[in-house]
Design an enzyme around this catalytic site. Structure first.
Site, PDB file in Angstrom:
ATOM      1  N   ASN A 153     -14.933   1.660   2.606  1.00 58.74           N
ATOM      2  CA  ASN A 153     -13.903   0.699   2.249  1.00 58.74           C
ATOM      3  C   ASN A 153     -14.505  -0.693   2.375  1.00 58.74           C
ATOM      4  O   ASN A 153     -15.357  -0.940   3.232  1.00 58.74           O
ATOM      5  CB  ASN A 153     -12.704   0.837   3.189  1.00 58.74           C
ATOM      6  CG  ASN A 153     -12.067   2.214   3.110  1.00 58.74           C
ATOM      7  OD1 ASN A 153     -11.273   2.491   2.231  1.00 58.74           O
ATOM      8  ND2 ASN A 153     -12.443   3.094   4.043  1.00 58.74           N
ATOM      9  N   ASN A 159       0.883  -1.169   0.000  1.00 55.42           N
ATOM     10  CA  ASN A 159       0.000   0.000   0.000  1.00 55.42           C
ATOM     11  C   ASN A 159       0.923   1.222   0.000  1.00 55.42           C
ATOM     12  O   ASN A 159       1.581   1.508   1.002  1.00 55.42           O
ATOM     13  CB  ASN A 159      -0.876  -0.048   1.243  1.00 55.42           C
ATOM     14  CG  ASN A 159      -2.036   0.911   1.259  1.00 55.42           C
ATOM     15  OD1 ASN A 159      -2.665   1.096   2.293  1.00 55.42           O
ATOM     16  ND2 ASN A 159      -2.364   1.531   0.135  1.00 55.42           N
ATOM     17  N   ASN A 179      -6.402  10.645  -0.951  1.00 54.41           N
ATOM     18  CA  ASN A 179      -6.491   9.399  -1.698  1.00 54.41           C
ATOM     19  C   ASN A 179      -6.017   9.639  -3.131  1.00 54.41           C
ATOM     20  O   ASN A 179      -5.865  10.778  -3.576  1.00 54.41           O
ATOM     21  CB  ASN A 179      -7.923   8.878  -1.710  1.00 54.41           C
ATOM     22  CG  ASN A 179      -8.384   8.410  -0.353  1.00 54.41           C
ATOM     23  OD1 ASN A 179      -7.649   7.736   0.364  1.00 54.41           O
ATOM     24  ND2 ASN A 179      -9.606   8.763   0.017  1.00 54.41           N
ATOM     25  N   GLU A 210     -10.465  -0.160  -1.633  1.00 60.40           N
ATOM     26  CA  GLU A 210     -10.507   1.040  -0.805  1.00 60.40           C
ATOM     27  C   GLU A 210     -11.309   2.172  -1.430  1.00 60.40           C
ATOM     28  O   GLU A 210     -11.239   2.403  -2.636  1.00 60.40           O
ATOM     29  CB  GLU A 210      -9.084   1.539  -0.513  1.00 60.40           C
ATOM     30  CG  GLU A 210      -8.337   0.685   0.478  1.00 60.40           C
ATOM     31  CD  GLU A 210      -7.136   1.412   1.065  1.00 60.40           C
ATOM     32  OE1 GLU A 210      -7.289   2.575   1.484  1.00 60.40           O
ATOM     33  OE2 GLU A 210      -6.049   0.813   1.096  1.00 60.40           O
ATOM     34  N   ARG A 211     -12.008   2.863  -0.560  1.00 60.33           N
ATOM     35  CA  ARG A 211     -12.731   4.066  -0.955  1.00 60.33           C
ATOM     36  C   ARG A 211     -11.742   5.108  -1.465  1.00 60.33           C
ATOM     37  O   ARG A 211     -10.775   5.457  -0.797  1.00 60.33           O
ATOM     38  CB  ARG A 211     -13.487   4.618   0.270  1.00 60.33           C
ATOM     39  CG  ARG A 211     -14.273   5.884   0.034  1.00 60.33           C
ATOM     40  CD  ARG A 211     -14.885   6.412   1.328  1.00 60.33           C
ATOM     41  NE  ARG A 211     -13.860   6.853   2.275  1.00 60.33           N
ATOM     42  CZ  ARG A 211     -14.124   7.568   3.376  1.00 60.33           C
ATOM     43  NH1 ARG A 211     -15.371   7.898   3.670  1.00 60.33           N
ATOM     44  NH2 ARG A 211     -13.161   7.932   4.177  1.00 60.33           N
ATOM     45  N   CYS A 223      -5.483   6.555   7.722  1.00 56.60           N
ATOM     46  CA  CYS A 223      -5.039   5.375   6.977  1.00 56.60           C
ATOM     47  C   CYS A 223      -3.969   4.678   7.807  1.00 56.60           C
ATOM     48  O   CYS A 223      -2.958   5.294   8.165  1.00 56.60           O
ATOM     49  CB  CYS A 223      -4.478   5.776   5.615  1.00 56.60           C
ATOM     50  SG  CYS A 223      -3.759   4.393   4.693  1.00 56.60           S
ATOM     51  N   GLY A 224      -4.191   3.405   8.121  1.00 54.88           N
ATOM     52  CA  GLY A 224      -3.267   2.691   8.988  1.00 54.88           C
ATOM     53  C   GLY A 224      -1.901   2.475   8.369  1.00 54.88           C
ATOM     54  O   GLY A 224      -0.868   2.686   9.012  1.00 54.88           O
ATOM     55  N   ASN A 225      -1.858   2.042   7.106  1.00 56.13           N
ATOM     56  CA  ASN A 225      -0.564   1.828   6.449  1.00 56.13           C
ATOM     57  C   ASN A 225       0.175   3.141   6.249  1.00 56.13           C
ATOM     58  O   ASN A 225       1.401   3.212   6.397  1.00 56.13           O
ATOM     59  CB  ASN A 225      -0.765   1.123   5.110  1.00 56.13           C
ATOM     60  CG  ASN A 225      -1.115  -0.343   5.288  1.00 56.13           C
ATOM     61  OD1 ASN A 225      -0.570  -1.017   6.137  1.00 56.13           O
ATOM     62  ND2 ASN A 225      -2.049  -0.826   4.486  1.00 56.13           N
ATOM     63  N   CYS A 255      -4.318  -2.752   3.748  1.00 61.62           N
ATOM     64  CA  CYS A 255      -5.106  -1.689   4.376  1.00 61.62           C
ATOM     65  C   CYS A 255      -5.054  -1.886   5.884  1.00 61.62           C
ATOM     66  O   CYS A 255      -5.573  -2.880   6.403  1.00 61.62           O
ATOM     67  CB  CYS A 255      -6.547  -1.726   3.869  1.00 61.62           C
ATOM     68  SG  CYS A 255      -7.591  -0.420   4.572  1.00 61.62           S
ATOM     69  N   GLY A 256      -4.437  -0.936   6.582  1.00 61.10           N
ATOM     70  CA  GLY A 256      -4.291  -1.046   8.028  1.00 61.10           C
ATOM     71  C   GLY A 256      -5.590  -0.842   8.777  1.00 61.10           C
ATOM     72  O   GLY A 256      -5.905  -1.584   9.717  1.00 61.10           O
TER      73      GLY A 256
END
Length: 276
Positions: free
Chosen positions: A192, A11, A62, A210-211, A71-73, A219-220
């Site tokens: 998402n 990602n 995005n 993902e949205r 966003c986790g990643n 995706c985290g």
């Protein structure tokens, strides 16, 4: 404009130190930079800013130019970038995001960040908080998408997620049903979509649409959502490994109610965007 290309299990993100306000491109510029044919190519543009509420602030676009609350990643990549560039000097620090302050722990070996643990906060199950049309919560509900019915749970882990208990899915089906569910009228701000196959009580297979990005390799926030929803449905323990295209994230839904997501982040290359 100097940038660093980074990724968390595939990602990928363009990371820019924007404390001096050098980025002026807005949504259109972000989409252009993220274009994989005519730009640098990425799932998102991540900007580092000063913060009055935490150690630093993270803003995310995005790849389509829309703004992501979290966003986790990207957070793991952002944390590695900030530490290795001396912007933060401690192994624990806070990052301000549009979905609140996220507390980070980086793990160091030979001066480099090898792994990042993110306190993702507490999951939001109320439809109003996701947001999702209707009242109450969405747990293992039957939802029809195109010509197929799925069991779906929904949660907000910084951004809205639909966790689809589908079993393993072929790539063409991930693209088809993911795009349809992302834009389903049930989700007024889109969602998402995570397709999930529970392997056993400690391991989950997950693929994400993902949205604002489409199909991504990791995706985290999605892994966090998947771990929580699987545990909430009594399908797994509260600590699981989420297996993605290129690796694994560890997700723990702690007794304090917080989700802790851990995994790697990597620097791919550095570059400079030339001015016209």
């Amino acid at each position: 404009m100097v940038f660093t290309k980074m990724h968390g299990l595939g990602n990928d993100f363009i990371v820019v130190d924007d404390r001096e306000g050098i980025y002026q491109g807005g949504a259109q510029g972000a989409a252009a930079l993220c274009d994989r044919h005519t730009g640098i190519g990425a799932d998102g543009l991540v900007l580092l800013h000063n913060s009055s509420a935490a150690d630093i602030r993270m803003d995310i676009y995005n790849s389509d130019g829309s703004i992501a609350e979290m966003c986790g990643n990207a957070t793991r990549c952002f944390a590695k970038y900030a530490y290795e560039n001396g912007i933060v000097c401690t192994e624990r620090f806070g990052v301000e995001t549009l979905s609140g302050i996220k507390f980070i722990q980086v793990f160091i070996q030979d001066g480099k960040v090898t792994s990042v643990r993110v306190d993702m906060g507490t999951p939001l199950f109320s439809r109003a908080e996701i947001p999702m049309i209707g009242s109450g919560i969405c747990r293992m509900e039957k939802i029809r998408v195109l010509d197929r019915e799925f069991l779906v749970s929904a949660v907000n882990t910084g951004v809205p997620h639909a966790v689809v208990f589908s079993g393993a899915m072929e790539e063409e089906d991930i693209l088809r049903y993911g795009a349809a569910l992302e834009r389903d009228t049930l989700f007024p701000k889109k969602t998402n979509v995570n397709f999930v196959n529970v392997l056993d009580r400690e391991n989950i297979w997950m693929r994400t649409f993902e949205r604002g990005c489409g199909r991504t390799l990791a995706c985290g926030t999605g892994a966090s959502a998947t771990g929580v929803c699987a545990a909430n449905a009594s399908l797994t323990e509260r600590r699981v490994k989420v297996h993605l295209d290129l690796g694994t994230l560890e997700v723990e839904w702690d007794e304090d109610g917080h989700i802790y997501m851990s995994g790697p982040a990597e620097k791919a290359f550095e570059g400079r965007v030339l001015e016209d």
